[in-house]
Design a protein around this motif. Structure first.
Motif, PDB file in Angstrom:
ATOM      1  N   TYR A 190       8.441   7.392  -2.162  1.00 40.59           N
ATOM      2  CA  TYR A 190       7.446   7.319  -1.091  1.00 40.59           C
ATOM      3  C   TYR A 190       8.070   6.768   0.187  1.00 40.59           C
ATOM      4  O   TYR A 190       7.882   7.325   1.279  1.00 40.59           O
ATOM      5  N   LEU A 191       8.806   5.665   0.071  1.00 38.33           N
ATOM      6  CA  LEU A 191       9.420   5.063   1.258  1.00 38.33           C
ATOM      7  C   LEU A 191      10.476   5.975   1.866  1.00 38.33           C
ATOM      8  O   LEU A 191      10.621   6.027   3.095  1.00 38.33           O
ATOM      9  N   THR A 192      11.210   6.710   1.034  1.00 38.38           N
ATOM     10  CA  THR A 192      12.198   7.654   1.553  1.00 38.38           C
ATOM     11  C   THR A 192      11.508   8.745   2.359  1.00 38.38           C
ATOM     12  O   THR A 192      11.939   9.092   3.464  1.00 38.38           O
ATOM     13  N   GLN A 193      10.416   9.279   1.818  1.00 31.46           N
ATOM     14  CA  GLN A 193       9.656  10.301   2.535  1.00 31.46           C
ATOM     15  C   GLN A 193       9.087   9.737   3.840  1.00 31.46           C
ATOM     16  O   GLN A 193       9.171  10.376   4.895  1.00 31.46           O
ATOM     17  N   ALA A 194       8.517   8.550   3.783  1.00 34.58           N
ATOM     18  CA  ALA A 194       7.954   7.932   4.980  1.00 34.58           C
ATOM     19  C   ALA A 194       9.044   7.650   6.008  1.00 34.58           C
ATOM     20  O   ALA A 194       8.832   7.850   7.214  1.00 34.58           O
ATOM     21  N   ARG A 195      10.206   7.192   5.562  1.00 29.49           N
ATOM     22  CA  ARG A 195      11.308   6.905   6.480  1.00 29.49           C
ATOM     23  C   ARG A 195      11.809   8.177   7.149  1.00 29.49           C
ATOM     24  O   ARG A 195      12.130   8.167   8.350  1.00 29.49           O
TER      25      ARG A 195
ATOM     26  N   SER B 184       0.823  -1.211   0.000  1.00 34.19           N
ATOM     27  CA  SER B 184       0.000   0.000   0.000  1.00 34.19           C
ATOM     28  C   SER B 184       0.852   1.253   0.000  1.00 34.19           C
ATOM     29  O   SER B 184       1.927   1.285   0.598  1.00 34.19           O
ATOM     30  N   VAL B 185       0.337   2.291  -0.643  1.00 33.28           N
ATOM     31  CA  VAL B 185       0.897   3.638  -0.547  1.00 33.28           C
ATOM     32  C   VAL B 185      -0.166   4.451   0.174  1.00 33.28           C
ATOM     33  O   VAL B 185      -1.154   4.865  -0.422  1.00 33.28           O
ATOM     34  N   LEU B 186       0.039   4.637   1.467  1.00 35.36           N
ATOM     35  CA  LEU B 186      -0.968   5.263   2.322  1.00 35.36           C
ATOM     36  C   LEU B 186      -0.634   6.726   2.585  1.00 35.36           C
ATOM     37  O   LEU B 186       0.534   7.112   2.585  1.00 35.36           O
ATOM     38  N   PRO B 187      -1.657   7.544   2.844  1.00 37.67           N
ATOM     39  CA  PRO B 187      -1.421   8.953   3.166  1.00 37.67           C
ATOM     40  C   PRO B 187      -0.683   9.097   4.499  1.00 37.67           C
ATOM     41  O   PRO B 187      -0.897   8.316   5.415  1.00 37.67           O
ATOM     42  N   ILE B 188       0.182  10.106   4.570  1.00 41.97           N
ATOM     43  CA  ILE B 188       0.891  10.395   5.814  1.00 41.97           C
ATOM     44  C   ILE B 188       0.846  11.892   6.087  1.00 41.97           C
ATOM     45  O   ILE B 188       0.724  12.699   5.174  1.00 41.97           O
ATOM     46  N   ARG B 189       0.932  12.245   7.360  1.00 35.75           N
ATOM     47  CA  ARG B 189       1.032  13.650   7.768  1.00 35.75           C
ATOM     48  C   ARG B 189       2.502  14.009   7.802  1.00 35.75           C
ATOM     49  O   ARG B 189       3.252  13.484   8.608  1.00 35.75           O
ATOM     50  N   THR B 190       2.920  14.912   6.941  1.00 32.75           N
ATOM     51  CA  THR B 190       4.329  15.267   6.893  1.00 32.75           C
ATOM     52  C   THR B 190       4.521  16.638   6.285  1.00 32.75           C
ATOM     53  O   THR B 190       3.682  17.119   5.530  1.00 32.75           O
TER      54      THR B 190
ATOM     55  N   ALA C 158       4.001  11.261  -1.313  1.00 35.45           N
ATOM     56  CA  ALA C 158       2.978  10.659  -0.451  1.00 35.45           C
ATOM     57  C   ALA C 158       1.717  11.516  -0.411  1.00 35.45           C
ATOM     58  O   ALA C 158       1.797  12.740  -0.317  1.00 35.45           O
ATOM     59  N   PRO C 159       0.561  10.864  -0.493  1.00 31.23           N
ATOM     60  CA  PRO C 159      -0.690  11.601  -0.313  1.00 31.23           C
ATOM     61  C   PRO C 159      -0.749  12.155   1.114  1.00 31.23           C
ATOM     62  O   PRO C 159      -0.205  11.559   2.031  1.00 31.23           O
ATOM     63  N   THR C 160      -1.399  13.293   1.268  1.00 32.61           N
ATOM     64  CA  THR C 160      -1.465  13.900   2.599  1.00 32.61           C
ATOM     65  C   THR C 160      -2.661  13.352   3.370  1.00 32.61           C
ATOM     66  O   THR C 160      -3.746  13.175   2.831  1.00 32.61           O
TER      67      THR C 160
END
Length: 180
Positions: free
Chosen positions: A137-142, A21-27, A33-35
């Protein structure tokens, strides 16, 4: 007792890359990444909340695409704690933040790469563009996860990482690690 699974597994509007999944994150970190809605918990909050309980399990039944993302993020937290624990002396919050941000943006294997530790459970991204999107996406999430982890590690105000979090530095979720 079964492991804790992601509450985002049943989200029908989730984009999939491979079978993750590519899930929204608050960042505030720039990336694809979707907000997420600022008033609700996102996958990164869920990962931090479930990390300590799930890291006690050697087996984990994957019940959906969000669980695959949860696994990758839990393994990243484990690598972050190991990195902080391997430092000569307990780092200050700023030093830990810099170290973990560097770890977050370092090159890492994706599903389908020869060095990815869980290839048997993950589908390879369909195209090179999908693979690049997943990497961004994973870089942003990490990066966001590392920042939130540092906030939790140093929440007590002593200037040293929390012993309750650092006690999990040698424990390996599913006996795996994303690090080399």
């Amino acid at each position: 007792m079964p492991a804790y699974h992601s509450s985002f597994n049943e989200d029908p509007e989730t984009r999939l890359v491979g079978n993750m999944s590519v899930l929204p994150i608050r960042t505030k970190i720039r990336g694809p990444a979707p907000t997420a809605d600022p008033s609700t918990a996102d996958i990164l909050d869920e990962t931090l909340d479930l990390f300590r309980a799930n890291s006690l399990f050697r087996n984990f039944e994957i019940k959906g695409p969000a669980d695959r993302l949860l696994i990758v993020l839990i393994l990243f937290i484990s690598d972050c704690l190991a990195k902080i624990g391997s430092m000569r002396s307990p780092p200050a919050q700023i030093e830990a933040s810099k170290t973990l941000n560097t770890l977050a943006v370092d090159n890492f294997p994706l599903p389908g790469d020869a060095t990815f530790p869980l290839n048997s459970h993950y589908a390879t991204p369909g195209s090179r563009a999908d693979a690049e999107y997943l990497r961004q996406y994973l870089t942003q999430a990490r990066q966001e996860l590392a920042a939130r982890l540092v906030e939790r590690l140093y929440a007590d105000g002593t200037g040293k990482p929390s012993k309750w979090w650092m006690s999990f530095q040698k424990r390996r979720f599913m006996n795996r690690s994303l690090g080399s």
